[in-house]
Scaffold this active site. Structure first.
Site, PDB file in Angstrom:
ATOM      1  N   GLU A  84       5.727  80.329  31.215  1.00 19.32           N
ATOM      2  CA  GLU A  84       5.214  80.835  32.493  1.00 19.32           C
ATOM      3  C   GLU A  84       5.697  82.244  32.806  1.00 19.32           C
ATOM      4  O   GLU A  84       6.734  82.685  32.321  1.00 19.32           O
ATOM      5  CB  GLU A  84       5.641  79.874  33.623  1.00 19.32           C
ATOM      6  N   CYS A 119       8.355  88.585  36.774  1.00 24.63           N
ATOM      7  CA  CYS A 119       9.437  87.736  36.280  1.00 24.63           C
ATOM      8  C   CYS A 119       9.006  87.209  34.911  1.00 24.63           C
ATOM      9  O   CYS A 119       8.048  86.458  34.794  1.00 24.63           O
ATOM     10  CB  CYS A 119       9.650  86.625  37.304  1.00 24.63           C
ATOM     11  N   CYS A 127      14.916  75.974  27.567  1.00 28.91           N
ATOM     12  CA  CYS A 127      16.245  76.597  27.602  1.00 28.91           C
ATOM     13  C   CYS A 127      17.230  75.613  26.988  1.00 28.91           C
ATOM     14  O   CYS A 127      17.126  74.416  27.224  1.00 28.91           O
ATOM     15  CB  CYS A 127      16.642  76.902  29.058  1.00 28.91           C
ATOM     16  N   CYS A 183      21.719  74.009  33.273  1.00 34.35           N
ATOM     17  CA  CYS A 183      22.262  74.172  34.610  1.00 34.35           C
ATOM     18  C   CYS A 183      21.668  73.061  35.485  1.00 34.35           C
ATOM     19  O   CYS A 183      20.460  72.838  35.457  1.00 34.35           O
ATOM     20  CB  CYS A 183      21.941  75.566  35.137  1.00 34.35           C
ATOM     21  N   CYS A 189      18.596  73.606  37.847  1.00 34.57           N
ATOM     22  CA  CYS A 189      17.445  74.375  37.353  1.00 34.57           C
ATOM     23  C   CYS A 189      16.446  73.479  36.640  1.00 34.57           C
ATOM     24  O   CYS A 189      16.803  72.736  35.733  1.00 34.57           O
ATOM     25  CB  CYS A 189      17.945  75.471  36.405  1.00 34.57           C
ATOM     26  N   SER A 219      24.368  84.899  36.746  1.00 42.10           N
ATOM     27  CA  SER A 219      24.232  83.662  37.524  1.00 42.10           C
ATOM     28  C   SER A 219      25.607  83.042  37.701  1.00 42.10           C
ATOM     29  O   SER A 219      26.015  82.199  36.917  1.00 42.10           O
ATOM     30  CB  SER A 219      23.299  82.694  36.782  1.00 42.10           C
ATOM     31  N   CYS A 258      12.395  80.656  41.941  1.00 43.91           N
ATOM     32  CA  CYS A 258      13.503  80.581  40.974  1.00 43.91           C
ATOM     33  C   CYS A 258      13.819  79.139  40.638  1.00 43.91           C
ATOM     34  O   CYS A 258      14.019  78.321  41.526  1.00 43.91           O
ATOM     35  CB  CYS A 258      14.804  81.126  41.572  1.00 43.91           C
TER      36      CYS A 258
END
Ligand code: SAH
Ligand code: SF4
Length: 430
Positions: free
Chosen positions: A130, A143, A150, A154, A157, A281, A403
């Protein structure tokens, strides 16, 4: 099985793929395109020239053609060789027989009530990822994703609940910026437009008004989409070089920000070889909490991370490091946490600003967002210490574009499977 990527012979066969905590080079099968042609998008000008030479042009002609083609690809955004009007008519079919001008495929485009746009994109080997565009009054931010999924996990997320499918190639990364320019209709149409854009983009020390005054919608890029960009370092660097190239997309490095969850060993190279703004982060100020919510902390702790920030090449009061801090109710949002954050920033003498991000919920998320009063109180403590601490307004929540909400439908998994995956990843970090 390794997924297969676009067949360019110039792409490295040993592509760095992230392991759980460090990039591990593993052999990757490269399947030639069925038609044998090579995609030029993502390749530096020199490599285009050497491909032209291999295809039969003499060195001088190859260099000249590469320069022209590069300009058409990245500056004018053409998608067919036939549109390259300063290249001889007979040469254009010669190019089209041997090369292609790729773009990721657009599967779906959505627009939020607040104007944020989200695109679901697909690679040539059918992996979905995306990209999000966030328009503001004085800027427009794209973005960009660096990986499909990933490897990190986290806890807050949504992307972290996906498996890593694969790294995106330089072409797929720069291709996102090109698609956004296509969608926004922002390629210079005439020679005078081209001159204007070049003037605005070429000069690193450009003043802010020069760039925005050319009326662009897309002014800034953040590597904050899906994935951990520093686990796909080479491809992200090569793509951003094309984005920053004055003969290419010509965006200033001052308008590009790369966000990392804290891959400490790659941070210095990021500053030296890419030179873009850094966002980190951080999200927590104690070992216990950061270990839980940003598990890479078990490998590279807060002290190591902040020291790497203090050493980040190019950071200064004029180019501050952004610390991202997601506000999670009763987890990391107390006044004491805010005071500890200030203390740490001072201890390491960091040129810092803090971005407070209200937690964006997703189905099955184990956290809630802090109350507005709590966020305000936290922000005040940081602000009164003389550190800028804006609270980010969530954008595009209605289309899951905010986010941490990015996650492609194909990758949705059951809660039980997610918990099992999380445990596997945590175990690998110990
Ligand atoms: N992998 C990189 C960049 C992508 S995430 C990184 O972790 O920095 C971009 C930012 O969104 C990061 O600061 C990330 O921690 C934050 N984020 C992730 N999930 C979120 C959520 N649900 N709500 C708010 N922010 C989130
Ligand atoms: Fe990966 Fe960043 Fe999400 Fe962590 S916050 S899981 S590093 S995309």
């Amino acid at each position: 099985m390794q997924s297969q990527i676009d067949p360019s012979p110039s792409l490295p066969v040993n592509m760095p793929i992230a392991g759980h905590v460090d990039p591990v080079p593993v052999p990757r099968e490269v399947t030639p395109r069925e038609d044998g042609r090579v995609d030029l998008i993502g390749l530096p000008k020199k490599q285009i020239a050497s491909l032209f030479e291999t295809a039969g042009l003499d060195a001088k002609a190859a260099k000249l053609r590469a320069k022209q083609v590069f300009h058409w690809l990245y500056h004018r955004g053409v998608t067919e060789f036939e549109a390259m009007t300063d290249i001889a008519k007979t040469m254009r079919p010669w190019l089209a027989e041997r090369f292609v001008i790729g773009r990721p495929e657009i599967v779906e485009a959505q627009v939020s009530t607040d104007g944020t746009r989200k695109w679901l994109l697909r690679t040539a080997d059918k992996h979905d990822f995306e990209m999000v565009f966030i328009p503001d009054a004085d800027r427009g931010t794209l973005c960009v994703s660096s990986q499909v999924g990933c490897t990190l996990n986290c806890r807050f997320c949504h992307t972290g609940t996906m498996r890593l499918v694969r790294n995106l190639t330089p072409g797929e990364i720069v291709g996102q910026v090109m698609l956004a320019r296509d969608a926004l209709g922002e390629w210079p149409k005439s020679a005078s437009d081209t001159r204007l854009a070049t003037m605005a983009g070429l000069d690193d020390e450009e003043d802010e008004s020069a760039y925005s005054s050319d009326g662009r919608l897309l002014t800034n890029i953040v590597m904050m989409g899906m994935g951990e960009p520093l686990y796909n370092f080479d491809n992200v660097r090569d793509a951003l070089k094309l984005v920053m190239d004055g003969d290419g997309l010509a965006l200033s490095k001052r308008r590009i920000t790369l966000s990392t969850s804290g891959v400490v060993p790659m941070m210095e190279r990021c500053g030296e070889e890419i030179g873009v703004n850094l966002a980190v982060s951080l999200h927590a100020v104690t070992k216990d909490v950061r270990d839980e919510i940003v598990p890479i902390n078990r490998k590279y702790g807060i002290d190591e991370l902040l020291q790497a920030c203090a050493d980040y090449p190019g950071a200064s009061n004029a180019r501050r490091i952004t610390f991202e801090y997601v506000m999670l109710k009763d987890k990391n949002d107390s006044d004491e946490d805010a005071r500890e954050l200030v203390r740490l920033i001072r201890q390491y003498k960091l040129p810092a600003k803090v971005n407070l991000i209200p937690f964006n919920p997703w189905p099955g998320a184990p956290y809630e967002c802090s109350s507005p009063e709590r966020i305000k109180s936290f922000a005040n403590i940081v602000f009164e210490a003389g550190i800028s601490a804006p609270v980010r307004t969530p954008r595009g929540r209605d289309i899951d574009a905010a986010c941490g909400q990015l996650k492609t439908a194909a990758e949705k998994k059951s809660r039980a499977e997610l918990d099992r995956l999380a445990e596997e990843k945590m175990a690998a970090l110990d």
